[in-house]
Design an enzyme around this catalytic site. Structure first.
Site, PDB file in Angstrom:
ATOM      1  N   LYS A   1       0.841  -1.205   0.000  1.00 29.85           N
ATOM      2  CA  LYS A   1       0.000   0.000   0.000  1.00 29.85           C
ATOM      3  C   LYS A   1       0.873   1.251   0.000  1.00 29.85           C
ATOM      4  O   LYS A   1       0.605   2.207  -0.722  1.00 29.85           O
ATOM      5  CB  LYS A   1      -0.946  -0.024   1.214  1.00 29.85           C
TER       6      LYS A   1
ATOM      7  N   GLN B   1      -4.919  -1.795   9.295  1.00 33.18           N
ATOM      8  CA  GLN B   1      -4.698  -3.113   8.697  1.00 33.18           C
ATOM      9  C   GLN B   1      -5.303  -4.200   9.588  1.00 33.18           C
ATOM     10  O   GLN B   1      -5.005  -4.271  10.772  1.00 33.18           O
ATOM     11  CB  GLN B   1      -3.184  -3.340   8.489  1.00 33.18           C
TER      12      GLN B   1
ATOM     13  N   ASP C   1     -11.312   2.139   3.383  1.00 30.53           N
ATOM     14  CA  ASP C   1     -11.560   0.699   3.214  1.00 30.53           C
ATOM     15  C   ASP C   1     -13.045   0.422   2.950  1.00 30.53           C
ATOM     16  O   ASP C   1     -13.410  -0.659   2.499  1.00 30.53           O
ATOM     17  CB  ASP C   1     -11.145  -0.054   4.489  1.00 30.53           C
TER      18      ASP C   1
END
Ligand code: NDP
Length: 282
Positions: A52, A96, A119
């Site tokens: 990322k 995460q 997300d």
């Protein structure tokens, strides 16, 4: 011969488009910044976080890395998120997953400001998707829609079957296919006569989490097969939920593993980061 849907090539194209967008935004004095939080040092998570960061760098998005030790308390994490929520110079926040067991994942997801939840996991964004309002969409299913569209595959009116109903893949996938006017069935571990149902699919999305479970017995001849699964086999090679060698000869299009759905997830995360500027301004 089936059309091999090249997620790597399509994701590169998207990243280049985003790079240009970000450079235009910079010319107007607008910066995009993503904060990435990792708790603990799970090796798979470290690889994902690294990818990322690399993608941010390529596109021109600033990334702030927070690498917190495994024993970080829930309150400490929630305080950091609150601080990032309040910062005007931070557009996107990504935590995460999975988190260590002593931290309540749901609580953490709900603590991220919906306008920074790149997300697309916050209940407000999931609800927005449900009723067709603007918001962030979970990256993997959003990437699959891009793969289909950019490969010239029509969704409207097609019989779509999604196997899997997780909050991050199966459910948003079904909602997105519905938004594109597909006729959608969602199957799961309690579904009876699974093969009969999946054999109806013009577009078959496998998000089961079981290596090579989907053989040609589940697939209608000429179907488009999207394989979300990622598994590391004993010989260290990657495979999906679909038995590629068995299914490829009978379908019209298929995503390989690796190089299919996987690269699209990061590309769509980057897309959400750039979109976050618009959402926050709007
Ligand atoms: P989950 O384990 O959360 O969900 C799996 C789903 O499959 C559940 O809904 C489960 O049903 C269903 N299922 C399990 N076994 C069967 C069965 N025998 N028959 C029918 N349905 C079944 O997985 P995720 O959705 O998070 O991920 C799915 C796969 O995609 C995994 O391999 C994961 O690694 C991969 N993945 C890949 C990403 C990428 O970027 N390419 C991103 C995210 C995930 P029930 O609800 O009844 O338990």
């Amino acid at each position: 011969m089936a059309q091999i849907i090249d997620g790597k090539a399509i994701s590169s194209l998207i990243k280049d488009e985003l790079k240009e967008k970000v450079s235009n935004l910079k010319a107007q004095g607008k910066e995009t910044t993503l904060a990435v939080i990792q708790v603990g040092a799970d090796p798979a998570s470290t690889v994902y976080v690294g990818n990322k960061k690399k993608a941010c760098e390529y596109i021109g998005i600033n990334s702030l890395a927070y690498e917190l030790p495994e024993e970080t308390g829930e309150d400490e994490l929630l305080n950091l998120i609150a601080e990032l929520n309040a910062r005007k110079d931070v557009n996107g926040i990504l935590v995460q997953l999975p988190l260590p067991e002593h931290i309540d994942e749901d609580k953490v997801i709900k603590s991220i400001a919906p306008a920074k939840d790149v997300d697309g996991f916050h209940p407000q964004n999931v609800g927005a998707l449900c009723i067709g309002e603007p918001g962030f969409v979970s990256c993997t299913p959003a990437g699959i829609i891009e793969l289909l569209k950019r490969s010239g595959i029509e969704i409207e009116g097609k019989e779509c079957v999604v196997v899997g109903r997780s909050n991050i893949v199966g459910k948003p996938m079904a909602l997105l296919l519905l938004r594109e006017n597909g006729t959608v069935t969602v199957a799961h571990s309690k579904t009876e006569n699974l093969k009969e149902i999946t054999k109806r699919a013009d577009i078959f999305v496998a998000a089961v989490g079981k290596p090579k479970m989907i053989t040609r017995e589940y697939v209608k001849e000429g179907a488009v097969v999207i394989d979300v699964g990622i598994h590391r086999m004993e010989n260290k090679k990657l495979c999906g939920d679909v038995d590629y060698e068995d299914v490829e000869p009978i379908c019209s299009a298929i995503t390989p593993v690796p190089g299919g759905v996987g690269p699209m997830t990061i590309a769509m995360l980057m897309h959400n980061c750039v979109e976050s500027l618009n959402l926050q301004e709007g």
